[in-house]
Design an enzyme around this catalytic site. Structure first.
Site, PDB file in Angstrom:
ATOM      1  N   LYS A  24      22.642  -6.200  -5.136  1.00 29.61           N
ATOM      2  CA  LYS A  24      22.154  -6.229  -3.934  1.00 29.61           C
ATOM      3  C   LYS A  24      22.989  -6.150  -2.765  1.00 29.61           C
ATOM      4  CE  LYS A  24      19.191  -9.993  -3.033  1.00 29.61           C
ATOM      5  NZ  LYS A  24      19.238 -11.694  -3.219  1.00 29.61           N
ATOM      6  N   ARG A  95      23.081 -15.335  -0.073  1.00 25.94           N
ATOM      7  CA  ARG A  95      22.110 -14.652  -1.006  1.00 25.94           C
ATOM      8  C   ARG A  95      22.997 -14.363  -2.269  1.00 25.94           C
ATOM      9  NH1 ARG A  95      20.015  -9.850   2.140  1.00 25.94           N
ATOM     10  NH2 ARG A  95      18.159  -9.915   0.454  1.00 25.94           N
ATOM     11  N   GLY A 104      14.214 -14.296  -8.866  1.00 27.95           N
ATOM     12  CA  GLY A 104      13.934 -15.705  -8.619  1.00 27.95           C
ATOM     13  C   GLY A 104      14.946 -16.787  -9.379  1.00 27.95           C
ATOM     14  N   MET A 106      18.403 -17.003  -9.188  1.00 29.97           N
ATOM     15  CA  MET A 106      19.143 -17.761  -8.402  1.00 29.97           C
ATOM     16  C   MET A 106      18.793 -17.881  -6.960  1.00 29.97           C
ATOM     17  SD  MET A 106      22.581 -16.069 -10.137  1.00 29.97           S
ATOM     18  CE  MET A 106      21.882 -14.705  -9.588  1.00 29.97           C
ATOM     19  N   ARG A 341      16.307  -1.806  -4.089  1.00 30.95           N
ATOM     20  CA  ARG A 341      16.672  -1.684  -5.482  1.00 30.95           C
ATOM     21  C   ARG A 341      15.869  -0.681  -6.086  1.00 30.95           C
ATOM     22  NH1 ARG A 341      15.255  -7.874  -6.640  1.00 30.95           N
ATOM     23  NH2 ARG A 341      13.133  -7.709  -6.145  1.00 30.95           N
ATOM     24  N   HIS A 457      -0.861  -1.705 -46.771  1.00 29.27           N
ATOM     25  CA  HIS A 457      -2.123  -0.446 -46.878  1.00 29.27           C
ATOM     26  C   HIS A 457      -2.582  -0.440 -45.253  1.00 29.27           C
ATOM     27  CE1 HIS A 457      -5.990   0.857 -47.865  1.00 29.27           C
ATOM     28  NE2 HIS A 457      -5.397   1.911 -48.396  1.00 29.27           N
ATOM     29  N   SER A 808      12.560  18.089 -46.155  1.00 30.81           N
ATOM     30  CA  SER A 808      12.083  17.192 -45.052  1.00 30.81           C
ATOM     31  C   SER A 808      12.440  15.886 -45.577  1.00 30.81           C
ATOM     32  CB  SER A 808      10.588  17.311 -45.036  1.00 30.81           C
ATOM     33  OG  SER A 808       9.905  15.853 -44.313  1.00 30.81           O
ATOM     34  N   CYS A 876      10.272  13.331 -41.882  1.00 31.83           N
ATOM     35  CA  CYS A 876       8.732  12.894 -41.566  1.00 31.83           C
ATOM     36  C   CYS A 876       8.708  11.370 -41.771  1.00 31.83           C
ATOM     37  CB  CYS A 876       8.163  13.788 -42.325  1.00 31.83           C
ATOM     38  SG  CYS A 876       8.419  13.220 -44.437  1.00 31.83           S
ATOM     39  N   TYR A 896      13.493  19.992 -36.692  1.00 33.79           N
ATOM     40  CA  TYR A 896      12.339  19.243 -36.206  1.00 33.79           C
ATOM     41  C   TYR A 896      12.160  17.873 -36.690  1.00 33.79           C
ATOM     42  CZ  TYR A 896       9.988  19.432 -40.992  1.00 33.79           C
ATOM     43  OH  TYR A 896       9.577  19.451 -42.009  1.00 33.79           O
TER      44      TYR A 896
HETATM   45  P1  ADP Z   1      15.765 -12.759  -3.689  1.00 27.55           P
HETATM   46  O1  ADP Z   1      16.675 -12.226  -4.334  1.00 27.55           O
HETATM   47  O2  ADP Z   1      15.103 -14.126  -4.287  1.00 27.55           O
HETATM   48  O3  ADP Z   1      14.705 -11.806  -3.059  1.00 27.55           O
HETATM   49  P2  ADP Z   1      16.899 -12.919  -1.069  1.00 27.55           P
HETATM   50  O4  ADP Z   1      18.293 -13.121  -1.074  1.00 27.55           O
HETATM   51  O5  ADP Z   1      16.330 -11.274  -1.018  1.00 27.55           O
HETATM   52  O6  ADP Z   1      16.356 -13.360  -2.396  1.00 27.55           O
HETATM   53  O7  ADP Z   1      16.335 -13.723   0.094  1.00 27.55           O
HETATM   54  C1  ADP Z   1      15.144 -14.178   0.124  1.00 27.55           C
HETATM   55  C2  ADP Z   1      14.294 -13.893   1.266  1.00 27.55           C
HETATM   56  O8  ADP Z   1      14.983 -14.115   2.258  1.00 27.55           O
HETATM   57  C3  ADP Z   1      13.932 -12.430   1.277  1.00 27.55           C
HETATM   58  O9  ADP Z   1      12.567 -12.180   1.959  1.00 27.55           O
HETATM   59  C4  ADP Z   1      14.939 -12.078   2.124  1.00 27.55           C
HETATM   60  O10 ADP Z   1      14.438 -10.592   2.978  1.00 27.55           O
HETATM   61  C5  ADP Z   1      15.105 -12.754   3.253  1.00 27.55           C
HETATM   62  N1  ADP Z   1      16.206 -13.002   4.060  1.00 27.55           N
HETATM   63  C6  ADP Z   1      17.415 -12.878   3.262  1.00 27.55           C
HETATM   64  N2  ADP Z   1      18.371 -12.739   4.191  1.00 27.55           N
HETATM   65  C7  ADP Z   1      17.956 -12.703   5.389  1.00 27.55           C
HETATM   66  C8  ADP Z   1      18.463 -12.435   6.733  1.00 27.55           C
HETATM   67  N3  ADP Z   1      19.961 -12.226   6.964  1.00 27.55           N
HETATM   68  N4  ADP Z   1      17.611 -12.527   7.849  1.00 27.55           N
HETATM   69  C9  ADP Z   1      16.374 -12.785   7.438  1.00 27.55           C
HETATM   70  N5  ADP Z   1      15.935 -12.758   6.308  1.00 27.55           N
HETATM   71  C10 ADP Z   1      16.665 -12.974   5.270  1.00 27.55           C
HETATM   72 MG    MG Z   2      15.161 -10.333  -2.194  1.00 28.67          MG
END
Ligand code: ADP
Ligand code: MG
Ligand code: MG
Length: 922
Positions: A24, A95, A104, A106, A341, A457, A808, A876, A896
């Site tokens: 990220k 984040r 989801g 962390m 990503r 078989h 083969s 084969c 092959y």
């Molecule tokens: P995850 O990895 O679980 O997607 P994120 O770090 O991307 O978690 O954040 C969770 C949500 O919060 C996402 O929808 C993201 O777009 C939003 N978000 C994160 N940082 C900001 C920010 N600086 N301003 C507005 N929304 C944010």
């Molecule tokens: Mg995200």
């Protein structure tokens, strides 16, 4: 030495360094640097996380707090806002993000920096009281949960109570007063739960949040996830922390937040895909608080924003040259990108985007080929279970032959054939299957057994036919006599509908809809590109004209293995084969072979015709003879029944005599029908035949049949059998040649250990060739060669090549021989432990063994080509369809690979990738 640096601004970080900055963070840096609108922010490195976690008291590494302050100050300068400031407060999100995406796993905290002072600033500044309190209550809960470890239920209780009081369902229905009240209650919760007031100082908040994100790396959720998906420290070590200036999608109806893909990840179609919510904050879209709208709706609702979004999408794709999965927020008419990503897609979408992105000039053909995982292609070639289905399996066995099928359970092959012919869909359910069940296979949609492994078989035959099979579903107890089966508490009867999924091994009671495969034009294009790049040719293992046709459809360049014993197993053949085996004299055997000759010739003609002008490698008879006969135990049981019947029939005979006395005038035709066929003599005849079989079975008994009298050993001791097969192959070729059809038969001798064996069979072949050429007045074009499946043959390759046009590698047997393991026993008993304990890296029956079997192959290739530089060499065994094994085959310069028809597309792509990545091969 310069002090370690822990923090990088988005404008500084190296977008390629995912290991240090997390996926990220690296992408936030990269997007910032290519001019996309990312809110200002900075990344705290994964190294800082590792340092923190390594510290006995979990302390932030020295220097990090100062660096954070410096970077916050830089954010303040950039945004004109102040962290903790009452007039124009700077709020941030904190984040997580490691090198590998762990969705989801962390946590993220939004709106950090809020307290009573900054809140009033925020409200004053935006003139939106409701928004301010909404942001605050979110922050208290997220921070309380993530950083202070307070369970969400404590907050949710209050939230729900207020919603009830206010009489609203969704949070959007709450007004500022409600939210203010919620904030008050939430602050109380924090004090109750932690014994301390909610931290007001934004720097303290930030420090606690950073630590919480670091800690989440070793939380149970994340650890389990990494174990489940085999994420090693080499792949991702520690999480980075991204501190990002908050932007607000919840300031009003000119604001929104959304997630999207640059193309449709389900189909690959080049249309923007995704959903958004007006007046909402990031997590609301995923949390399902309100139903989001499809992104296409934005074109009408917020046309200018939609235009900007399309622009963002185009920039992302042209920069990353890959489908992106991205997150964005719109704050009062300005679009911000918050994350991107590489998109995860199913096989169909990968193929389509590869071809289309190449045609659009985004990718080169090589890149397009490398972007699709070969194994994924198999998904496209078998019917699959409807991905939407919700059923739970009643039993799970081994995924023995991929694809899904539904049909009525039937417990024996005859009934399967009967119902199958009548147009019903059936699943053949057996404890295990035998060659005499083969007609049941043809009639069934799929096969389910409760015993046996992936090479049983049932599994082997089903794979050869391309039918789904679940083998060894041990939870199922089949009772053929009662025509029912039990699975734990449940039972099913013959005629009940079952669904099996040979890709996963799952068995369901009832019918689940299946989705048909499609060999799309895009897949054809991608595979044509593969063929142009690959050095290895791809052949198919196919034993029937239908399988051969499938092989051609899937792009095989020939048949690398055509097993003749499968033809012997056909319903009309087996009795003749049995007769041949029972023959006591050479004459008798010749007579039965004369009957088999035209049958085999016919088979070969059909296959050659389908494959023309491609080569077809026919393997001479390989399995031990007794495989065509019933077992001793079975015969003994049948004999016992027949003997009882015999006594009964004698009684019946007497009854017939008595009837004549009772009804003197009755004619023969008035007698009940069964008496015509069932008479004592017939039963006696049957008993004699079964006795003869029993004797033969006892004579043929071998302690270790797989290492016994089979393959070329049979060909040497019963030359008439091999001669018949050779004659059938060459006559089929001659007849087609006279029709003007080009054919290249290749005669392959199995189980060879010495050049002498091959010399003898070659002699028969040349004699038969001369006869056939004379008889048909043609000059035949064929090749003669050997299967390499014994260890000794690989070590005698130089001499063997003197008699062979091709080798083969039969790597199934060669692997067993090299390891001295029998596959079934190994896979059922100790191999799983060997792999778990690291004694072996992979199952050598799936992945070609690099350190042993491959070495033998390499020796054979080198030595063989010393004598015959143009020696054609292939594989084969099942490894011929396994991408990593194909890479090894490329490396040792095979000509092959040959694999089952549905693996052909997989192998074609893998062969291309092997070529494209040959420099990196180690
Ligand atoms: P995850 O990895 O679980 O997607 P994120 O770090 O991307 O978690 O954040 C969770 C949500 O919060 C996402 O929808 C993201 O777009 C939003 N978000 C994160 N940082 C900001 C920010 N600086 N301003 C507005 N929304 C944010
Ligand atoms: Mg995200
Ligand atoms: Mg073999």
């Amino acid at each position: 030495m310069a002090a370690q640096r822990w923090v990088y601004a988005f404008s500084e970080g190296d977008g390629k360094d995912k290991k240090l900055l997390g996926g990220k963070g690296a992408n936030l840096c990269e997007m910032t640097q290519i001019g996309l609108n990312v809110p200002p922010g900075f990344v705290i490195t994964t190294q800082a996380c590792l340092d923190y976690l390594a510290h006995a008291e979990r302390q932030l590494p020295e220097g990090l707090p100062d660096e954070i302050r410096t970077h916050i100050r830089r954010l303040e300068q950039q945004t004109g806002k102040v962290f903790g400031g009452a007039d124009n407060p700077l709020l941030v999100s904190v984040r997580s993000g490691s090198a590998m995406s762990m969705p989801g796993m962390m946590d993220t905290i939004l709106n950090l920096g809020l307290n009573e002072d900054t809140l009033s600033g925020l409200i004053h500044q935006t003139g939106n009281e409701r928004f301010g309190w909404d942001a605050y209550r979110r922050f208290i809960q997220l921070f309380g949960h993530v950083a202070l470890g307070i369970a969400d239920t404590h907050f949710d209780e209050h939230f729900d109570a207020i919603k009830r009081q206010a009489g609203v369902k969704a949070d959007i229905g709450l007004d500022a007063e409600h939210l203010e009240e919620i904030c008050r209650l939430f602050l109380e919760v924090v004090e109750e739960q932690t014994g301390r007031p909610f931290p007001r100082d934004p720097y303290q908040q930030l420090e606690l949040a950073v630590k919480a994100v670091f800690n989440s790396w070793t939380g149970k959720r994340a650890v389990d996830y990494r174990r489940q998906f085999n994420i090693t420290p080499e792949m991702a070590n520690g999480t980075a922390v991204n501190v990002v200036t908050m932007v607000f999608g919840n300031m009003g109806n000119d604001c929104a937040t959304g997630v999207g893909f640059t193309r449709d990840p389900g189909t690959g179609e080049n249309v923007m895909f995704g959903e958004y919510l007006v007046n909402a904050q990031g997590e609301d879209v995923v949390a399902g608080i309100r139903t989001p709208k499809p992104v296409s709706a934005m074109a009408d609702e917020m046309p200018e924003m939609y235009r900007q979004l399309v622009e963002l999408r185009n920039k992302l794709e042209s920069h990353y040259r890959e489908v992106q999965d991205f997150e964005y927020t719109i704050e009062r008419g300005t679009l911000y990108c918050l994350q991107t990503r590489n998109g995860k897609m199913n096989a169909a979408a990968r193929v389509r985007t590869s071809v289309e992105m190449t045609n659009e000039g985004l990718l080169s053909r090589e890149e397009a080929l490398l972007r699709v995982e070969p194994d994924m292609l198999e998904q496209l070639l078998h019917p699959r279970l409807d991905p939407e289905h919700k059923s739970t399996p009643v039993a799970t066995g081994l995924p023995a032959s991929p694809g899904a099928a539904a049909g009525k359970a039937v417990f024996d092959a005859d009934r399967a054939e009967l119902l199958g012919r009548a147009g019903q869909k059936v699943i053949l359910v057996r404890e295990e299957t035998k060659p005499e069940d083969i007609h049941g296979f043809f009639a069934s949609e799929g096969i389910l057994t409760s015993r046996g492994g992936k090479t049983s078989h049932a599994a082997v035959v089903a794979r050869g036919m391309g039918k789904p099979c679940v083998a060894g579903a041990e939870g199922i107890v089949v009772n053929v006599k009662a025509r029912m089966a039990a699975v734990g508490e449940t039972t099913f009867q013959e005629g009940d509908t079952l669904t099996i999924d040979g890709t996963t091994g799952n068995v369901y009671i009832g019918e689940i809809a299946t989705v048909d495969p499609e060999f799309s034009d895009n897949l054809k294009t991608l595979l044509a590109w593969s063929d142009a790049v690959a050095r290895l040719k791809v052949m198919a293992n196919a034993d029937t004209p239908a399988a051969a046709q499938k092989a051609v459809d899937y792009g095989a360049q020939g048949i690398g293995l055509c097993r003749t014993e499968r033809m012997f197993n056909a319903v009309d053949r087996l009795p003749v084969v049995v007769e041949m085996i029972l023959a006591d004299t050479l004459e008798e055997r010749r007579d039965t072979l004369d009957k088999l000759l035209p049958m085999q010739r016919g088979d070969f003609k059909e296959i050659f015709r389908v494959m023309s002008p491609r080569p077809v490698t026919v393997r001479l008879l390989d399995p031990p003879m007794h495989e065509f006969l019933p077992t001793e135990a079975q015969l003994l049981e049948e004999l016992e029944h027949l003997q009882k019947l015999h006594v009964t029939m004698q009684g019946v005979g007497e009854l017939v005599g008595s009837l004549r006395l009772l009804r003197p005038g009755a004619r023969h035709t008035d007698m009940p029908a069964p008496f015509d066929v069932l008479n004592a003599e017939l039963v006696a005849e049957a008993i004699a035949k079964k006795r003869q079989m029993l004797n033969k079975v006892r004579v043929l008994y071998e302690v270790n049949p797989m290492l016994g009298h089979r393959g070329v050993r049979l060909g040497i001791t019963y030359p008439e059998i091999y001669r018949m097969q050779i004659q059938a192959v060459l006559e089929a070729a001659a007849e087609l040649q006279r029709e003007g059809i080009d054919v290249i038969p290749e005669i392959m001798v199995p189980q060879v250990i010495s050049p002498e064996e091959l010399k003898i069979v070659k002699q028969y072949t040349e004699e038969v060739q001369q006869q056939v050429e004379r008889h048909y007045d043609v000059s035949l074009n064929y090749r003669f060669g050997t299967m390499m499946e014994t260890v000794r043959s690989t070590l005698r390759a130089e001499r063997i090549a003197g008699y062979a046009d091709f080798f083969s590698f039969g790597t199934n047997d060669l692997t067993q021989a090299a390891f001295s393991f029998s596959r079934e026993d190994a896979e059922n008993k100790f191999l799983p432990q060997y792999i778990a304990r690291g004694i072996l890296r992979d199952n050598p029956f799936e992945a070609l063994d690099y350190n042993g079997v491959l070495k033998l192959m390499e020796i054979a290739v080198k030595d063989g080509r010393k004598v015959r530089p143009d020696l054609k060499v292939g594989i084969c065994g099942e490894h011929g369809g396994h991408p990593a094994s194909i890479r090894h085959c490329h490396h040792i310069d095979l000509s092959y690979v040959s694999c089952s028809a549905p693996r052909v597309p997989v192998a074609r792509l893998a062969a291309a990738q092997a070529r494209l990545t040959e420099e990196e091969y180690q």
